[in-house]
Design an enzyme around this catalytic site. Structure first.
Site, PDB file in Angstrom:
ATOM      1  N   GLU A 173       5.482  -5.787 -18.119  1.00  0.00           N
ATOM      2  CA  GLU A 173       6.776  -5.101 -18.157  1.00  0.00           C
ATOM      3  C   GLU A 173       6.862  -4.033 -17.077  1.00  0.00           C
ATOM      4  OE1 GLU A 173       9.787  -2.629 -21.147  1.00  0.00           O
ATOM      5  OE2 GLU A 173       7.990  -3.592 -21.955  1.00  0.00           O
ATOM      6  N   LYS A 190       1.161  -9.825 -30.796  1.00  0.00           N
ATOM      7  CA  LYS A 190       1.245  -9.104 -29.520  1.00  0.00           C
ATOM      8  C   LYS A 190       0.758  -7.674 -29.687  1.00  0.00           C
ATOM      9  CE  LYS A 190       5.153  -7.868 -27.257  1.00  0.00           C
ATOM     10  NZ  LYS A 190       4.907  -6.451 -26.855  1.00  0.00           N
TER      11      LYS A 190
END
EC number: 2.1.2.11
Length: 266
Positions: free
Chosen positions: A179, A110
């Protein structure tokens, strides 16, 4: 075992999936028992394990150590691992550091950023290393943002995030994390890309949900983020146990009862 193919099928079928952060063997085994679909060894360990004020001090060696802990202990979940702050600025160092995490047991690497990552994403994909790209509130850029703030508000910012999402997927990204973005924007991104999208503070319309394990167990230092829910003390957790909290989280995401409007941003 959960694989990228599993998550792609979930997206195609409209089946929601779960992700939790994890850093050690005991919790990894509990998550396996609860059938958590994916585990993220997040650089959030800098804050919840090491006691730092941000994720910035975390090193590649830290990440490799905790990734190996999880890989030895949970054989069912897809394992994602963060490349930490400043560890992928140049292509050569990004490749070397990605190899360290993959050899430690990660299945997916990631990284945080937008279209500027496209060359790296393509290079890693060609080398057999899948990437998950983190968009929106990216904690490694907290000093650029001036704090932990909702991202993608307004037409221009929203379009930029959508464009970045499309660009990194076109470059070969296998997954996205969104997010702290408006729920409507997260829905638009999820519908616009072919790969699974994982949300945190991004509404209920992403393909999957992720929470920091400590947050969803009510182990919060300071002000609790709006998007979390304490599954440990939830009355539905009749066992009043950590294992019960993990199982309740899994159930709640799968059935669509988490997140709700109170956990999202507009």
């Amino acid at each position: 075992m959960t694989t990228l193919s599993t998550l792609n099928k979930f997206k195609k079928d409209g089946t929601k999936f779960t992700c939790l952060t994890c850093y050690d063997a005991m919790f990894a085994r509990m998550m396996e028992k609860a059938q958590i679909d994916t585990i993220l060894i997040g650089d959030s360990l800098g804050m919840v394990v090491q006691g730092h004020d941000s994720t910035l001090p975390v090193t590649v060696d830290d990440m490799a150590y905790h990734t190996a802990n999880i890989a030895r202990s949970n054989k069912q979940a897809l394992i994602l691992a963060d490349l930490p702050f400043m560890s992928y600025v140049t292509l050569p160092e990004a490749v070397v550091n990605s190899r360290k995490l993959m050899q430690a047991g990660a299945h997916v690497i990631k990284i945080e950023g937008g279209c500027e990552l496209c060359e790296l994403i393509t290079t890693l994909a060609q080398a057999g290393t899948p990437t998950c790209v983190h968009l929106g509130l990216t904690p490694q850029s907290v000093n650029v943002f001036g704090g932990y703030k909702v991202q993608g508000r307004g037409n221009e910012a929203g379009q930029k995030l959508l464009d970045d999402a499309k660009a990194v997927v076109d470059a070969g990204a296998a997954l996205l994390v969104l997010e702290c973005v408006p729920a409507e924007l997260a829905k638009a991104v999820t519908e616009a890309v072919a790969v699974p999208v994982i949300g945190i503070g991004a509404g209920a319309d992403t393909d999957g949900q992720v929470l920091v394990m400590h947050d969803m167990l009510g182990m919060v230092h300071g002000r609790a983020p709006r998007f979390i829910h304490d599954f440990l003390t939830d009355e539905r957790n009749t066992e009043h146990s950590i294992e019960g909290a993990f199982a309740l989280y899994q159930q709640s995401v799968k059935e669509g009862s988490f997140p709700t409007e109170q956990h999202q941003f507009s």
